[in-house]
Design a protein around this motif. Structure first.
Motif, PDB file in Angstrom:
ATOM      1  N   GLY A  98       0.748  -1.231   0.243  1.00  0.00           N
ATOM      2  CA  GLY A  98       0.069  -0.076   0.020  1.00  0.00           C
ATOM      3  C   GLY A  98       0.907   1.224   0.202  1.00  0.00           C
ATOM      4  O   GLY A  98       2.208   1.114   0.112  1.00  0.00           O
ATOM      5  N   PRO A  99       0.267   2.400  -0.133  1.00  0.00           N
ATOM      6  CA  PRO A  99       0.849   3.682  -0.015  1.00  0.00           C
ATOM      7  C   PRO A  99       1.930   3.828   1.131  1.00  0.00           C
ATOM      8  O   PRO A  99       1.318   3.468   2.329  1.00  0.00           O
ATOM      9  CB  PRO A  99      -0.204   4.420   0.025  1.00  0.00           C
ATOM     10  N   GLY A 156     -10.336   0.044   9.148  1.00  0.00           N
ATOM     11  CA  GLY A 156      -9.159  -0.243   8.517  1.00  0.00           C
ATOM     12  C   GLY A 156      -8.713   0.421   7.458  1.00  0.00           C
ATOM     13  O   GLY A 156      -9.575   1.254   6.470  1.00  0.00           O
ATOM     14  N   TYR A 157      -7.398   0.331   6.904  1.00  0.00           N
ATOM     15  CA  TYR A 157      -6.796   1.150   5.812  1.00  0.00           C
ATOM     16  C   TYR A 157      -6.857   0.313   4.614  1.00  0.00           C
ATOM     17  O   TYR A 157      -5.965   0.427   3.619  1.00  0.00           O
ATOM     18  CB  TYR A 157      -5.454   1.538   6.319  1.00  0.00           C
ATOM     19  N   GLY A 158      -7.431  -0.810   4.607  1.00  0.00           N
ATOM     20  CA  GLY A 158      -7.433  -1.855   3.520  1.00  0.00           C
ATOM     21  C   GLY A 158      -7.981  -1.355   2.023  1.00  0.00           C
ATOM     22  O   GLY A 158      -8.529  -0.256   1.763  1.00  0.00           O
ATOM     23  N   ASN A 159      -8.052  -2.516   1.358  1.00  0.00           N
ATOM     24  CA  ASN A 159      -8.529  -2.370  -0.122  1.00  0.00           C
ATOM     25  C   ASN A 159      -9.976  -1.860  -0.260  1.00  0.00           C
ATOM     26  O   ASN A 159     -10.706  -2.596   0.497  1.00  0.00           O
ATOM     27  CB  ASN A 159      -8.304  -3.616  -0.546  1.00  0.00           C
ATOM     28  N   SER A 171      -5.899   0.331  -0.143  1.00  0.00           N
ATOM     29  CA  SER A 171      -6.217   1.832  -0.489  1.00  0.00           C
ATOM     30  C   SER A 171      -5.495   3.007   0.151  1.00  0.00           C
ATOM     31  O   SER A 171      -5.303   3.940  -0.238  1.00  0.00           O
ATOM     32  CB  SER A 171      -7.709   1.999  -0.185  1.00  0.00           C
ATOM     33  N   GLY A 172      -5.159   2.543   1.317  1.00  0.00           N
ATOM     34  CA  GLY A 172      -4.378   3.292   2.289  1.00  0.00           C
ATOM     35  C   GLY A 172      -5.321   4.715   2.844  1.00  0.00           C
ATOM     36  O   GLY A 172      -4.906   5.515   3.304  1.00  0.00           O
ATOM     37  N   VAL A 173      -6.594   4.393   2.482  1.00  0.00           N
ATOM     38  CA  VAL A 173      -7.591   5.271   3.151  1.00  0.00           C
ATOM     39  C   VAL A 173      -8.500   4.601   4.285  1.00  0.00           C
ATOM     40  O   VAL A 173      -8.889   3.704   4.134  1.00  0.00           O
ATOM     41  CB  VAL A 173      -8.630   5.988   2.169  1.00  0.00           C
TER      42      VAL A 173
END
Length: 487
Positions: A76-77, A186-189, A196-198
């Motif tokens: 991820g990012p 979470g920061y997941g997909n 995703s980092g979002v």
């Protein structure tokens, strides 16, 4: 399933109209969903159903205990790999597979809602150490459960104690009853491929495990929580691993695994059992809002020569119930060592000087001592690392490997922890037994230190014995074996 059922009705009706005596064809049973850990190493097949649907953007301000896990080589990012929860001044709760199943130096980043925009974070820290649940025996063990770990960071995390995540234990079993709902963050997909980092959140219902046996791996209700929906209308995915699953403000599960396409149920490591009790013991101190006092040792480590002593200070804080009497004791002391408390009893909110006295018979090396504080509301613990002498024994280095064996397909990688005790000074690691020599990170470790060995499995099936050798500064060696089965 509705669309497939409707198609079956239409075909059946047509058969009746054309040939009334022909039997209707039954829908084929759906194939089991392929299970995979939703880490950054997962690359879902592109196509319908592979994205986390119906999640909502959220913020760290709304979820102040959520922190992003990064690693060198993460997908991820900024190398985002997993999600985690802040549970102490230097403590983080995450999935064991986030620490063991993927390689690369790991760190944590706090305060950023979108990792694509570097520089918005308020804090970064490296990993000082971590402990995975002792029944998580090595890479891929998420299949059997116990997928939980507690990380100790190198720096204080800038999250007030009142905002630390509260962790469930065996006394909170009612929180994971089927029919309840929880929130996963979470920061997941959120789409095919990559993290995703979002920061996103979603609400997932808790199901009876019997409804969740749709995978090629069994969902064990004793150590897992099955959340979400069979049609994957909203689910965890790559990069959400280790993130909190919260019910009534309490973290009852850690995101562990799910469908390889992120389109079915989400499986959490259950904390409403001894796994949560274990995690809370590793965290130490009081959990916010549980009404109990907390204790802390500062410093939490020290060194003494054989026959000498070293001191630290135990600091306590009263819980919601107010001040109470606390009695102090210690376990795990090495041979010939003792602990002296001044005072041995105190009122929560007070302090005590703790002195560890060694003798000439106390063995050299690093020893973990547990200080117990017993009060009316319960018992709290804090750990102290007591190093005697230079931390090295008089014998040669003694490496140990964890786990001691593993099974993978050809061409895949395995990660093994190698801990070295004894020896004189730091030890350099090497390994033999494979066509391609394993690597170590770091290659040189001090006595009591741990390195990560990464080995690539040969493409030819069979059983291979990998011999790990530690060589200290005086040239003395010790070895340990790891058995790798290639299927």
């Amino acid at each position: 399933m509705r669309a497939r059922h409707l198609t079956g009705i239409l075909v059946c009706a047509l058969a009746v109209a054309v040939a009334p005596t022909a039997p209707a064809a039954a829908d084929p049973a759906p194939a089991p969903a392929t299970a995979a850990t939703p880490t950054d190493s997962l690359r879902p097949d592109p196509g319908p159903g592979t994205r986390i649907v119906n999640g909502q953007r959220t913020t760290v301000r709304e979820n102040p205990a959520v922190i992003a896990g990064l690693r060198v080589g993460g997908g991820g990012p900024q190398g985002a790999s997993c999600t985690a929860s802040v549970v102490g001044k230097r403590k983080i709760l995450t999935a064991a597979h986030c620490m063991i199943d993927v390689s690369g130096e790991k760190s944590y980043l706090y305060g950023d809602d979108d990792l694509d925009s570097a520089g918005d974070e308020s804090f970064r820290t490296k990993v000082a150490s971590y402990k995975a649940h002792p029944k998580y025996t090595g890479p891929g063990s998420w299949r059997q459960g116990y997928d939980v770990a507690v990380v100790t960071t190198a720096d204080d995390i800038p999250v007030p104690e009142s905002q630390w995540a509260k962790v469930a234990g065996s006394a909170d079993a009612a929180l994971t009853r089927p029919g309840a709902s929880g929130t996963s963050v979470g920061y997941g997909n959120v789409g095919p491929g990559g993290s995703s980092g979002v920061l996103y959140k979603t609400t997932l219902p808790i199901n009876d495990a019997g409804r969740c046996q749709v995978f090629d791996i069994k969902v064990d209700p004793d150590v897992m929580v099955c959340a979400g929906y069979d049609d994957g209308r909203t689910a965890n995915c790559s990069g959400d691993s280790g993130g909190p699953f919260t019910v009534d403000g309490v973290v009852v599960g850690v995101s562990s695994w799910g469908s390889s396409k992120c389109d079915r149920y989400s499986i959490m490591a259950r904390l409403t059992n001894e796994m949560g009790d274990w995690a809370k013991a590793q965290i130490g101190g009081g959990q916010p809002g549980d009404g109990k006092f907390s204790v802390e040792l500062n410093p939490s480590s020290g060194r003494a020569t054989p026959g000498g002593h070293v001191s630290t200070t135990l600091t306590s804080q009263a819980g919601d119930a107010g001040a109470e009497r606390i009695d102090l004791s210690a376990t795990g002391l090495p041979t010939g060592a003792s602990a002296v408390f001044q005072p041995a009893s105190l009122t929560s909110g007070g302090t005590s000087k703790v002195t560890f006295q060694t003798s000439a018979q106390t063995p050299a090396g690093s020893h973990t001592v547990t200080v117990h504080a017993k009060g009316a509301s319960g018992t709290r613990t804090a750990t102290y690392t007591l190093t005697v002498g230079d931390g090295n024994g008089t014998d040669g280095p003694r490496p140990t490997v964890s786990p001691t064996s593993g099974t993978v397909t050809g061409g895949r990688y395995v990660n093994v922890d190698v801990t070295v005790s004894g020896g004189r000074g730091p030890s350099t690691l090497s390994a033999t037994g494979l066509p391609s020599a394993p690597t170590f990170s770091p290659r040189t470790v001090p006595a009591g230190g741990t390195s990560r060995m990464t080995a690539m499995a040969p493409y030819q099936a069979g059983t291979y014995k990998i011999t790990v050798t530690a060589t200290d500064k005086e040239g003395r060696t010790g070895s340990a074996d790891y058995t790798l089965t290639v299927r």
